[in-house]
Design an enzyme around this catalytic site. Structure first.
Site, mmCIF file in Angstrom:
data_model
loop_
_atom_site.group_PDB
_atom_site.id
_atom_site.type_symbol
_atom_site.label_atom_id
_atom_site.label_comp_id
_atom_site.label_asym_id
_atom_site.label_seq_id
_atom_site.Cartn_x
_atom_site.Cartn_y
_atom_site.Cartn_z
ATOM 1 N N GLU A 80 0.853 -1.319 -0.033
ATOM 2 C CA GLU A 80 0.124 0.026 -0.162
ATOM 3 C C GLU A 80 0.730 1.448 -0.048
ATOM 4 O O GLU A 80 1.733 1.414 0.829
ATOM 5 C CB GLU A 80 -1.097 0.016 1.481
ATOM 6 C CG GLU A 80 -1.888 1.035 1.301
ATOM 7 C CD GLU A 80 -2.916 1.001 2.571
ATOM 8 O OE1 GLU A 80 -2.573 0.035 3.330
ATOM 9 O OE2 GLU A 80 -3.742 1.936 2.595
ATOM 10 N N LYS A 255 -7.039 -0.532 12.123
ATOM 11 C CA LYS A 255 -6.189 -0.823 10.908
ATOM 12 C C LYS A 255 -5.082 -0.130 10.448
ATOM 13 O O LYS A 255 -4.224 -0.612 9.955
ATOM 14 C CB LYS A 255 -7.283 -0.935 9.764
ATOM 15 C CG LYS A 255 -7.095 -1.579 8.385
ATOM 16 C CD LYS A 255 -6.258 -0.584 7.440
ATOM 17 C CE LYS A 255 -5.677 -1.289 6.064
ATOM 18 N NZ LYS A 255 -5.196 -0.303 5.368
ATOM 19 N N ASP A 271 4.975 -14.043 11.819
ATOM 20 C CA ASP A 271 3.731 -14.244 11.519
ATOM 21 C C ASP A 271 2.445 -13.259 11.775
ATOM 22 O O ASP A 271 2.120 -12.999 12.819
ATOM 23 C CB ASP A 271 3.063 -15.492 12.405
ATOM 24 C CG ASP A 271 1.837 -15.995 12.251
ATOM 25 O OD1 ASP A 271 1.018 -15.665 11.527
ATOM 26 O OD2 ASP A 271 1.457 -17.160 12.825
ATOM 27 N N HIS A 368 -2.155 10.434 0.504
ATOM 28 C CA HIS A 368 -2.061 9.190 -0.075
ATOM 29 C C HIS A 368 -2.283 9.226 -1.667
ATOM 30 O O HIS A 368 -1.352 8.552 -2.272
ATOM 31 C CB HIS A 368 -3.182 8.577 0.599
ATOM 32 C CG HIS A 368 -3.597 7.063 -0.050
ATOM 33 N ND1 HIS A 368 -2.878 6.053 0.759
ATOM 34 C CD2 HIS A 368 -4.227 6.597 -0.565
ATOM 35 C CE1 HIS A 368 -3.286 4.726 0.311
ATOM 36 N NE2 HIS A 368 -4.246 5.099 -0.713
HETATM 37 P P1 HMG Z 1 4.218 15.932 4.036
HETATM 38 O O1 HMG Z 1 3.911 16.785 5.132
HETATM 39 O O2 HMG Z 1 3.684 16.319 2.621
HETATM 40 O O3 HMG Z 1 5.673 15.310 4.044
HETATM 41 O O4 HMG Z 1 3.515 14.407 4.351
HETATM 42 P P2 HMG Z 1 6.952 16.306 3.782
HETATM 43 O O5 HMG Z 1 7.118 16.398 2.238
HETATM 44 O O6 HMG Z 1 6.877 17.588 4.479
HETATM 45 O O7 HMG Z 1 8.207 15.159 4.250
HETATM 46 C C1 HMG Z 1 8.043 14.902 5.698
HETATM 47 C C2 HMG Z 1 8.797 13.635 6.029
HETATM 48 O O8 HMG Z 1 7.629 12.825 5.670
HETATM 49 C C3 HMG Z 1 9.969 13.195 5.200
HETATM 50 O O9 HMG Z 1 11.146 13.567 5.765
HETATM 51 C C4 HMG Z 1 9.658 11.902 5.221
HETATM 52 O O10 HMG Z 1 10.174 11.208 6.476
HETATM 53 C C5 HMG Z 1 8.266 11.677 4.794
HETATM 54 P P3 HMG Z 1 12.393 13.768 4.841
HETATM 55 O O11 HMG Z 1 12.637 12.517 4.328
HETATM 56 O O12 HMG Z 1 12.017 14.896 3.644
HETATM 57 O O13 HMG Z 1 13.381 14.323 5.759
HETATM 58 N N1 HMG Z 1 7.746 11.477 3.521
HETATM 59 C C6 HMG Z 1 8.200 10.637 3.016
HETATM 60 N N2 HMG Z 1 8.881 9.408 3.059
HETATM 61 C C7 HMG Z 1 8.882 8.621 2.071
HETATM 62 N N3 HMG Z 1 8.404 8.846 0.690
HETATM 63 C C8 HMG Z 1 7.743 9.786 0.486
HETATM 64 C C9 HMG Z 1 7.533 10.935 1.658
HETATM 65 N N4 HMG Z 1 6.959 11.852 1.680
HETATM 66 C C10 HMG Z 1 7.249 12.347 3.021
HETATM 67 N N5 HMG Z 1 7.104 10.182 -0.874
HETATM 68 C C11 HMG Z 1 2.605 12.226 3.886
HETATM 69 C C12 HMG Z 1 2.998 13.571 3.418
HETATM 70 C C13 HMG Z 1 2.210 11.190 3.014
HETATM 71 C C14 HMG Z 1 3.667 11.602 4.852
HETATM 72 C C15 HMG Z 1 1.544 12.699 4.746
HETATM 73 O O14 HMG Z 1 0.637 13.374 4.017
HETATM 74 C C16 HMG Z 1 0.768 11.736 5.621
HETATM 75 O O15 HMG Z 1 1.215 11.165 6.863
HETATM 76 N N6 HMG Z 1 -0.178 11.092 5.105
HETATM 77 C C17 HMG Z 1 -0.951 9.984 5.885
HETATM 78 C C18 HMG Z 1 -0.726 8.835 4.999
HETATM 79 C C19 HMG Z 1 -1.236 7.550 5.706
HETATM 80 O O16 HMG Z 1 -1.782 7.571 6.779
HETATM 81 N N7 HMG Z 1 -1.440 6.549 4.884
HETATM 82 C C20 HMG Z 1 -1.648 4.991 5.272
HETATM 83 C C21 HMG Z 1 -2.489 4.443 4.300
HETATM 84 S S1 HMG Z 1 -4.307 5.141 4.253
HETATM 85 C C22 HMG Z 1 -4.991 4.057 5.386
HETATM 86 O O17 HMG Z 1 -5.102 2.735 4.841
HETATM 87 C C23 HMG Z 1 -4.946 4.025 6.776
HETATM 88 C C24 HMG Z 1 -6.036 4.934 7.203
HETATM 89 O O18 HMG Z 1 -7.398 4.628 6.798
HETATM 90 C C25 HMG Z 1 -5.853 4.812 8.818
HETATM 91 C C26 HMG Z 1 -7.058 5.499 9.548
HETATM 92 O O19 HMG Z 1 -8.019 5.993 9.054
HETATM 93 O O20 HMG Z 1 -6.418 6.052 10.418
HETATM 94 C C27 HMG Z 1 -5.903 6.406 6.994
#
Ligand code: HMG
Length: 415
Positions: A80, A255, A271, A368
């Site tokens: 994911e 989740k 596991d 995401h």
């Molecule tokens: P941002 O603020 O735009 O990130 O967040 P940024 O560009 O300021 O970067 C800050 C840091 O985030 C980076 O530091 C990385 O550590 C990390 P740096 O390396 O630059 O020093 N980071 C990344 N690491 C790897 N690849 C990337 C990347 N971008 C940032 N491309 C972010 C962007 C996506 C992190 C933010 O929007 C976020 O945390 N979103 C949440 C996403 C999420 O939770 N996804 C899970 C899947 S959805 C799900 O199934 C679960 C859910 O339903 C659970 C729930 O409902 O509770 C959501």
């Protein structure tokens, strides 16, 4: 389907021939299946029955996890998008606040022997013979003693069911750096004849419980006001309040936590089904609730905590046979199963923090889908050098569909 009878007895070559003709697979498809990557055919064949290939899950790393003052690079295997980015973001902001603190119970697993059809005095008989039953169980897991583990406790209770009264004998075993299923199950099967001899009845199930209540792990982080904005803190607290009061949200909340924990479990050859069963049954004790808790301290900082049972190992069967699991453990550098579980708990908390932060402010789709955009670009047929451009244009258009990606691709190619 009779043609498949005895499939397991065939060589891999013979299996592929049969599968190819029965399921109308092409040469290319057979070739894809047989690309087992770093796992040799022989190893894969010994890991599962009727092996015909391997499926591949990407492995990434979440760097910068500071747990109890030590910095970890955490391997995560997951299909994911945005999970690893979210964990990394949570870890990065935690690091700015001093990182996570964590602690774990001793690695004690529990198992049950179910006795049915016994007399009314079975429990009294068990108590009378407890020392002997204890000695037998201790002897059966004596190999654990040389590593500092071994039997930790024996008890029994009567369970009333619609099939009558049952005697449930329970055993606790310190399994050290193993997950412990084999050790516990072998001991339970070995000790059950003695229980029947002393208490009467018939032994039925002899199996460990995945609700590893004696093997819990806790992690905590105080995200400072300033590192996290007040608006983000309020959003996280509101999101948490919904999960704490509504089972529909709570399922998704948990989740999200398991997104991170499972990814580390898969990367390290653990596991994850056992981990999932333990986490959700623990969450359901006394009414299904979030595995994390959030509150604001007196200074307005955000305090996040997690507690759950985590039965994971750093040694054992499938870890040994899976070279990627070995390398993942090397990258992580955890010296024991307890240390691994503490890092996993921190990953679960960071994951939940990042998801709540996004959900409570800009919404999950922005981050995401920005990352998922690359996936959509590939699905639409973008070449490696085109993926980023297509993903960027998808984000600008805010329409994340393969159709739109194809249109963008056509435009880029001058069509
Ligand atoms: P941002 O603020 O735009 O990130 O967040 P940024 O560009 O300021 O970067 C800050 C840091 O985030 C980076 O530091 C990385 O550590 C990390 P740096 O390396 O630059 O020093 N980071 C990344 N690491 C790897 N690849 C990337 C990347 N971008 C940032 N491309 C972010 C962007 C996506 C992190 C933010 O929007 C976020 O945390 N979103 C949440 C996403 C999420 O939770 N996804 C899970 C899947 S959805 C799900 O199934 C679960 C859910 O339903 C659970 C729930 O409902 O509770 C959501």
């Amino acid at each position: 389907m009779e043609k498949f009878s005895g499939f397991y007895k065939l060589t891999i070559e013979e299996r592929m021939k049969l599968l190819k003709s029965e399921c109308k697979l092409s040469e290319e498809e057979v070739k894809i299946l047989l690309d087992t990557g770093s796992l040799s055919h022989e190893a894969a064949n010994h890991m599962v029955e009727n092996m015909v290939g391997a499926t591949h899950i990407p492995l990434g790393i979440a760097p910068g996890f500071v747990v109890n003052g030590k910095e970890y690079v955490v391997p995560m295997a997951i299909e994911e998008p945005s999970v690893i980015a979210a964990a990394s973001k949570g870890a990065k902001l935690a690091k700015e606040c001093g990182g996570f603190t964590a602690d774990a119970d001793e690695p004690v697993m529990m198992g049950q022997v179910q006795i049915v059809g016994m007399g009314k005095d079975a429990l009294a008989k068990f108590e009378k013979n407890k020392a002997e039953i204890n000695a037998k169980a201790k002897e059966l897991c004596a190999q654990m003693e040389k590593y500092g583990g071994g039997l930790r406790g024996v008890g029994a209770r009567i369970l009333e069911t619609n099939r009558g009264s049952m005697l449930i004998a329970e055993f606790a075993v310190d399994v050290r750096d193993a997950m412990g299923a084999n050790t516990v199950n072998t001991m339970l099967e070995g000790v059950s004849p003695l229980i029947v001899e002393k208490c009467g009845g018939k032994a039925r199930l002899r199996i460990l419980t995945n609700l590893a209540l004696l093997r819990k792990v806790r992690a905590k982080c105080v995200w400072k006001k300033g590192v996290v904005s007040e608006e983000e803190i309020e959003g996280i607290l509101d999101g948490y309040a919904l999960a704490a009061n509504d089972i529909f949200r709570c399922a998704t909340h948990n989740k999200g936590i398991m997104n991170g924990i499972d990814a580390v479990a898969v990367a390290t050859g653990n596991d994850w089904r056992a981990v999932e069963a333990g986490a959700h049954s623990f969450a359901a004790m006394g009414g299904y609730r979030p595995l994390t808790r959030f509150h604001k301290d007196g200074k307005g900082n955000l305090v996040g905590e997690i507690e759950l049972p985590l039965a994971v190992g750093t040694i054992g069967g499938s870890i040994k046979t899976n070279p990627v699991a070995q390398i993942s453990l090397k990258i992580l550098g955890a010296k024991s199963a307890r240390e691994l579980s503490m890092v996993m708990a921190a990953v679960g908390l960071a994951q939940n923090f990042a998801a709540l932060r996004a959900l409570g402010t800009e919404g999950i789709q922005a981050g995401h889908m920005r990352l998922h955009g690359a996936n959509i670009a590939v699905i639409a047929g973008a070449k490696p050098e085109e993926v980023e451009k297509v993903a960027k244009k998808l984000a600008e258009s805010k329409e994340y569909s393969a159709e739109n990606a194809k249109k963008i691709l056509k435009g880029l190619r001058g069509g």
